[in-house]
Scaffold this active site. Structure first.
Site, PDB file in Angstrom:
ATOM      1  N   ASP A 126       0.839  -1.209   0.000  1.00 16.32           N
ATOM      2  CA  ASP A 126       0.000   0.000   0.000  1.00 16.32           C
ATOM      3  C   ASP A 126       0.874   1.259   0.000  1.00 16.32           C
ATOM      4  O   ASP A 126       1.998   1.239   0.494  1.00 16.32           O
ATOM      5  CB  ASP A 126      -0.895  -0.035   1.254  1.00 16.32           C
ATOM      6  CG  ASP A 126      -2.067   0.921   1.139  1.00 16.32           C
ATOM      7  OD1 ASP A 126      -2.288   1.484   0.051  1.00 16.32           O
ATOM      8  OD2 ASP A 126      -2.768   1.108   2.154  1.00 16.32           O
ATOM      9  N   HIS A 176       3.136   3.903  -8.706  1.00 17.79           N
ATOM     10  CA  HIS A 176       2.942   2.493  -9.082  1.00 17.79           C
ATOM     11  C   HIS A 176       4.182   1.952  -9.805  1.00 17.79           C
ATOM     12  O   HIS A 176       4.574   0.811  -9.605  1.00 17.79           O
ATOM     13  CB  HIS A 176       1.712   2.352  -9.985  1.00 17.79           C
ATOM     14  CG  HIS A 176       0.420   2.649  -9.269  1.00 17.79           C
ATOM     15  ND1 HIS A 176       0.136   2.148  -8.026  1.00 17.79           N
ATOM     16  CD2 HIS A 176      -0.665   3.394  -9.629  1.00 17.79           C
ATOM     17  CE1 HIS A 176      -1.070   2.563  -7.642  1.00 17.79           C
ATOM     18  NE2 HIS A 176      -1.567   3.323  -8.594  1.00 17.79           N
ATOM     19  N   LEU A 194      12.425 -19.265  -4.918  1.00 18.56           N
ATOM     20  CA  LEU A 194      11.262 -18.555  -4.359  1.00 18.56           C
ATOM     21  C   LEU A 194      10.058 -18.630  -5.299  1.00 18.56           C
ATOM     22  O   LEU A 194      10.196 -18.450  -6.513  1.00 18.56           O
ATOM     23  CB  LEU A 194      11.648 -17.079  -4.164  1.00 18.56           C
ATOM     24  CG  LEU A 194      10.510 -16.178  -3.697  1.00 18.56           C
ATOM     25  CD1 LEU A 194      10.442 -16.148  -2.173  1.00 18.56           C
ATOM     26  CD2 LEU A 194      10.668 -14.763  -4.223  1.00 18.56           C
TER      27      LEU A 194
HETATM   28  C1  FPP Z   1      -1.844   0.398  -3.321  1.00 23.29           C
HETATM   29  O1  FPP Z   1      -1.362   1.703  -3.274  1.00 23.29           O
HETATM   30  C2  FPP Z   1      -1.232  -0.275  -4.444  1.00 23.29           C
HETATM   31  C3  FPP Z   1      -1.913  -0.820  -5.484  1.00 23.29           C
HETATM   32  C4  FPP Z   1      -3.378  -0.837  -5.577  1.00 23.29           C
HETATM   33  C5  FPP Z   1      -1.196  -1.419  -6.607  1.00 23.29           C
HETATM   34  C6  FPP Z   1       0.020  -2.187  -6.234  1.00 23.29           C
HETATM   35  C7  FPP Z   1       0.768  -2.478  -7.465  1.00 23.29           C
HETATM   36  C8  FPP Z   1       2.108  -2.466  -7.561  1.00 23.29           C
HETATM   37  C9  FPP Z   1       3.011  -2.233  -6.417  1.00 23.29           C
HETATM   38  C10 FPP Z   1       2.749  -2.734  -8.857  1.00 23.29           C
HETATM   39  C11 FPP Z   1       2.216  -3.993  -9.480  1.00 23.29           C
HETATM   40  C12 FPP Z   1       3.193  -4.601 -10.345  1.00 23.29           C
HETATM   41  C13 FPP Z   1       3.200  -5.876 -10.728  1.00 23.29           C
HETATM   42  C14 FPP Z   1       4.344  -6.395 -11.442  1.00 23.29           C
HETATM   43  C15 FPP Z   1       2.118  -6.814 -10.472  1.00 23.29           C
HETATM   44  P1  FPP Z   1      -2.384   2.888  -3.514  1.00 23.29           P
HETATM   45  O2  FPP Z   1      -2.411   3.234  -4.947  1.00 23.29           O
HETATM   46  O3  FPP Z   1      -3.710   2.539  -2.935  1.00 23.29           O
HETATM   47  O4  FPP Z   1      -1.691   4.022  -2.675  1.00 23.29           O
HETATM   48  P2  FPP Z   1      -2.425   5.141  -1.834  1.00 23.29           P
HETATM   49  O5  FPP Z   1      -3.272   4.440  -0.808  1.00 23.29           O
HETATM   50  O6  FPP Z   1      -1.287   5.888  -1.238  1.00 23.29           O
HETATM   51  O7  FPP Z   1      -3.232   5.951  -2.812  1.00 23.29           O
END
Ligand code: FPP
Length: 257
Positions: free
Chosen positions: A35, A52, A146
């Site tokens: 997150d 992201h 892994l």
């Molecule tokens: C939450 O942060 C994160 C997500 C919903 C997406 C997570 C995805 C990645 C880390 C990259 C994915 C990559 C691959 C290779 C699968 P948020 O956007 O909700 O953050 P915020 O709460 O600060 O707005």
């Protein structure tokens, strides 16, 4: 024993060797709710997608560390069944990231003997996402290091609904009786069948909730929450979580041995 593969050469790897000395009990399965990508970007005056992207690059760094520490399974919550509610532009970007990640890192992941798996409603993903991920699954299926298990279009409640439906159908067809239903049968019909249950759950960015992630599987998991946003969750943070885990006394509802 993944960490035996770690090349103890440069200074950073000497540090890793010391870390491993401290890490006597390593969890087999670590699950992470990644997150805070948006907040990480916002703090830097960047658009959300930059968070992201940095979060995606951090996956590679954490996978390498996890493999080095000897962790067997790393499950990452990349996209939930609820994330479709985000603006289309952001959903499209998130759906493009698995391909970008694999285009960039698959050769290194193969070299590191990582096996890629997914949990979630795979069929409902866009074709280009499915193609890239399926290629990586096929290409790494014989790897023995892994397991990088990516939760893509995953939601725990819908997973449980599907499981109930499949068991009910088998009862209705007289393949099993109601008395046959037990915990093992439910576990075996979840997306995580054949994987051990997570030993440690990490959630970054300060929220203290599960957000529909692995509700059944986390019944006896140890939790670790940190305020650090996912793109900034680094080696020091990861080690801190693992060291905290090894201090925990796991009793599974019983008494201490
Ligand atoms: C939450 O942060 C994160 C997500 C919903 C997406 C997570 C995805 C990645 C880390 C990259 C994915 C990559 C691959 C290779 C699968 P948020 O956007 O909700 O953050 P915020 O709460 O600060 O707005």
């Amino acid at each position: 024993m993944g960490f035996l593969k770690w090349p103890f050469k440069d200074k950073r790897n000497q540090q890793m060797e010391q870390d491993l000395d401290q890490l006597k009990i390593v969890p087999d399965h670590v699950a992470i709710i990644m997150d805070g990508n948006g907040r990480w970007a916002n703090k830097r005056g960047l658009p959300r997608f930059a968070g992201h992207k940095e979060g995606m690059d951090n996956i590679k760094r954490i996978v390498k560390l996890a493999n080095g520490y000897g962790i067997k399974v790393l499950t990452l919550y990349a996209f939930s069944t609820e994330n479709w509610k985000r603006p289309k532009q952001e959903v499209d970007y998130l759906m493009m990231l698995p391909k970008e990640f694999l285009d960039t890192y698959l050769p290194e992941l193969i070299e590191e003997n990582v096996q890629i798996k997914t949990i979630g409603h795979f069929e409902d993903l866009p074709k280009h996402t499915k193609q890239a991920v399926q290629h990586a699954i096929d290409r790494t299926q014989d790897n023995t290091g892994l397991i990088l298990n990516i939760a893509l279009n995953y939601g725990s409640r819908s997973e449980l609904v599907e499981t109930v439906k499949s068991i009910t159908a088998d009862v209705k067809a007289n393949h099993i009786s109601v008395e046959d239903i037990n915990e093992a049968m439910i576990s075996d019909r979840l997306f995580t069948a054949r994987l051990p249950e997570p030993d440690l759950l990490i959630r970054t960015s300060g929220e203290i909730r599960l957000s529909n992630f692995l509700l059944w599987q986390l019944a006896y998991t140890e939790f670790w929450f940190t305020d650090v946003h996912w793109p900034a969750f680094n080696e020091k943070e990861f080690k801190q979580a693992l060291l905290a885990y090894q201090q925990r006394k796991r009793r599974y509802g019983g008494l201490e041995a």
